[in-house]
Design a protein around this motif. Structure first.
Motif, PDB file in Angstrom:
ATOM      1  N   ALA A  22       0.832  -1.187   0.000  1.00  0.00           N
ATOM      2  CA  ALA A  22       0.000   0.000   0.000  1.00  0.00           C
ATOM      3  C   ALA A  22       0.876   1.249   0.000  1.00  0.00           C
ATOM      4  O   ALA A  22       1.987   1.232   0.499  1.00  0.00           O
ATOM      5  CB  ALA A  22      -0.895   0.001   1.219  1.00  0.00           C
ATOM      6  N   GLY A 139     -13.970  -1.411   2.680  1.00  0.00           N
ATOM      7  CA  GLY A 139     -13.197  -1.553   1.438  1.00  0.00           C
ATOM      8  C   GLY A 139     -13.050  -0.218   0.724  1.00  0.00           C
ATOM      9  O   GLY A 139     -11.947   0.181   0.323  1.00  0.00           O
ATOM     10  N   CYS A 142     -10.846   2.196   2.827  1.00  0.00           N
ATOM     11  CA  CYS A 142      -9.407   1.889   2.800  1.00  0.00           C
ATOM     12  C   CYS A 142      -8.808   2.082   1.413  1.00  0.00           C
ATOM     13  O   CYS A 142      -7.623   2.389   1.286  1.00  0.00           O
ATOM     14  CB  CYS A 142      -9.158   0.485   3.348  1.00  0.00           C
ATOM     15  N   GLN A 143      -9.635   1.919   0.373  1.00  0.00           N
ATOM     16  CA  GLN A 143      -9.133   2.283  -0.960  1.00  0.00           C
ATOM     17  C   GLN A 143      -8.867   3.787  -1.019  1.00  0.00           C
ATOM     18  O   GLN A 143      -7.889   4.245  -1.605  1.00  0.00           O
ATOM     19  CB  GLN A 143     -10.154   1.919  -2.040  1.00  0.00           C
ATOM     20  N   TRP A 148      -5.322   0.968  -0.226  1.00  0.00           N
ATOM     21  CA  TRP A 148      -5.675  -0.408  -0.593  1.00  0.00           C
ATOM     22  C   TRP A 148      -5.972  -0.483  -2.083  1.00  0.00           C
ATOM     23  O   TRP A 148      -6.612   0.408  -2.644  1.00  0.00           O
ATOM     24  CB  TRP A 148      -6.928  -0.866   0.155  1.00  0.00           C
ATOM     25  N   SER A 149      -5.545  -1.581  -2.691  1.00  0.00           N
ATOM     26  CA  SER A 149      -5.943  -1.854  -4.069  1.00  0.00           C
ATOM     27  C   SER A 149      -7.360  -2.417  -4.044  1.00  0.00           C
ATOM     28  O   SER A 149      -7.867  -2.815  -2.984  1.00  0.00           O
ATOM     29  CB  SER A 149      -5.001  -2.885  -4.676  1.00  0.00           C
ATOM     30  N   THR A 150      -7.986  -2.454  -5.212  1.00  0.00           N
ATOM     31  CA  THR A 150      -9.310  -3.077  -5.311  1.00  0.00           C
ATOM     32  C   THR A 150      -9.244  -4.509  -4.793  1.00  0.00           C
ATOM     33  O   THR A 150     -10.122  -4.970  -4.067  1.00  0.00           O
ATOM     34  CB  THR A 150      -9.775  -3.070  -6.780  1.00  0.00           C
ATOM     35  N   GLN A 152      -7.306  -5.808  -2.590  1.00  0.00           N
ATOM     36  CA  GLN A 152      -7.236  -5.863  -1.126  1.00  0.00           C
ATOM     37  C   GLN A 152      -8.613  -5.644  -0.517  1.00  0.00           C
ATOM     38  O   GLN A 152      -8.981  -6.291   0.466  1.00  0.00           O
ATOM     39  CB  GLN A 152      -6.243  -4.823  -0.598  1.00  0.00           C
ATOM     40  N   ALA A 153      -9.364  -4.704  -1.089  1.00  0.00           N
ATOM     41  CA  ALA A 153     -10.714  -4.430  -0.583  1.00  0.00           C
ATOM     42  C   ALA A 153     -11.592  -5.676  -0.729  1.00  0.00           C
ATOM     43  O   ALA A 153     -12.307  -6.063   0.201  1.00  0.00           O
ATOM     44  CB  ALA A 153     -11.330  -3.245  -1.328  1.00  0.00           C
ATOM     45  N   ASN A 173     -16.974  -1.743  -4.719  1.00  0.00           N
ATOM     46  CA  ASN A 173     -15.523  -1.690  -4.532  1.00  0.00           C
ATOM     47  C   ASN A 173     -14.764  -1.835  -5.843  1.00  0.00           C
ATOM     48  O   ASN A 173     -13.749  -1.177  -6.048  1.00  0.00           O
ATOM     49  CB  ASN A 173     -15.089  -2.771  -3.534  1.00  0.00           C
ATOM     50  N   VAL A 178     -10.845   6.450  -6.518  1.00  0.00           N
ATOM     51  CA  VAL A 178     -10.423   7.251  -5.359  1.00  0.00           C
ATOM     52  C   VAL A 178     -10.564   8.739  -5.684  1.00  0.00           C
ATOM     53  O   VAL A 178     -10.015   9.215  -6.679  1.00  0.00           O
ATOM     54  CB  VAL A 178      -8.961   6.930  -4.982  1.00  0.00           C
TER      55      VAL A 178
END
Ligand code: HEC
Length: 314
Positions: A22, A139, A142-143, A148-150, A152-153, A173, A178
């Motif tokens: 991240a 998700g 945190c993006q 966070w990447s998609t 990760q979400a 998500n 962003v």
């Protein structure tokens, strides 16, 4: 040349496998995120330094535990009325940004991102059970705020148990972009502690509590659950049936049209069947084993929820 390219290839490899580190301000704890055991809160996770996820806090001990964790702001994405006063007793602020199971409207997603970036943290994001809508909001948050990447979400949602029955929550998500600071700056600066939700959402929150009671009764072998001695098994089923009957009379049910009302009628019939099974079965008699009719009626009543949600909600 070859060796110079290697780090790039490695990085790309990481990216492709969804494990890219991240780049946001927060340290990414996960996913996999850290499961937490907190009193009065189910499905609790620490997603990042600043973001926690879980179910609706039940009772003083739950709010006290959140405060002890360091949490300062609660964000509810659920239709139920947040316990704003109880939270305040523990020095916790509430922000209420509810959304449905069918996804997160893009404006709500923006507001979630803005809230997460501006309120005093750490934050605790919750829905009712902490499995579907809450983790989807985490998700997005945190993006927006933790890099966070998609992937990760999505991984976090899966870890928290978000059902594949809610593709809209996953899409929220997958399709999230962003926002930049200028975009966020154009939004109103304040956040509601409690918003009024539609009559239908209100009715569903009630139905959901009733259904939780019936689940507890089922798990207790169709007897009064030891930890909820006030529950009357047949009475809960009756109240469920009445809630469906009431709903049929609301303007919202009328505007939703005939197929929706048909689902409500069926749901009412099934709740009545459960009521009949619980009334006639000697549920309180000692030595009763599995109550077949009650089990079957319970299953039928549960199918009313999923069938209607599949058609009208998810
Ligand atoms: C006749 C259709 C129908 C039936 C039957 C039904 N629901 Fe719903 N439910 C809906 C719709 C439509 C929504 C979405 C409302 C909205 O967001 O405007 C919803 C939303 C919900 C919500 C989300 C409320 C919130 O916080 O936003 C919960 C929880 C819920 N239903 C639980 C249940 C349970 C449990 C049952 C069965 C015991 C049930 N529902 C039966 C149609 C139904």
């Amino acid at each position: 040349m070859k060796s110079a390219l290697r780090p790039l290839a490695l990085f790309l490899g990481l990216l492709l496998s969804g494990l890219a580190p991240a780049q946001g301000a927060d340290t990414v704890v996960g996913p996999p995120s850290r499961p937490l055991h907190l009193p009065g809160i189910e499905n609790a996770f620490q997603a990042t330094d600043r973001v926690f996820s879980g179910s609706q806090p039940e009772g003083d001990e739950a709010f006290a535990a959140l405060r002890k964790l360091g949490v300062r702001t609660l964000i509810s994405v659920d239709g139920a009325r947040p316990e704003v006063e109880r939270a305040a007793k523990f020095g916790l602020r509430y922000v209420h940004l509810p959304h449905g199971y069918d996804g997160i409207p893009s404006n709500t997603a923006l507001r979630l991102a803005q809230a997460a970036a501006t309120v005093e943290g750490p934050i605790f994001v919750h829905c009712h059970h902490g499995k579907h809508r809450g983790p989807a909001a985490v998700g997005v948050i945190c993006q927006a705020t933790a890099g966070w990447s998609t992937n990760q979400a999505i991984a976090f949602m899966k870890q928290a148990g978000t059902s594949a029955d809610y593709p809209g929550l996953y899409r929220a998500n997958l399709g999230f972009r962003v926002p930049d600071a200028a975009e966020l700056a154009r939004l109103p600066a304040d956040f509601p502690a409690r918003v009024e939700v539609s009559g239908l959402v209100d009715a569903m929150v009630e139905l959901d509590h009733r259904w939780d009671h019936l689940k507890a009764i089922q798990q207790a072998g169709w007897k009064v659950p030891a930890n909820q001695p006030d529950l009357v098994p047949a009475g809960e089923a009756k109240l469920l049936a009445e809630a469906y009957r009431e709903l049929q009379r609301t303007p919202e049910a009328r505007t939703k049209g005939e197929p929706f009302r048909e689902q409500l009628r069926q749901a009412e019939t099934r709740a009545e069947a459960l009521h009949a099974a619980l009334k006639t079965s000697p549920a309180s008699a000692p030595g009763t084993f599995v109550l077949r009719p009650a089990e079957d009626a319970f299953k039928g009543a549960g199918q009313s929820c999923t069938a209607c949600h599949r058609q009208f909600r998810n």
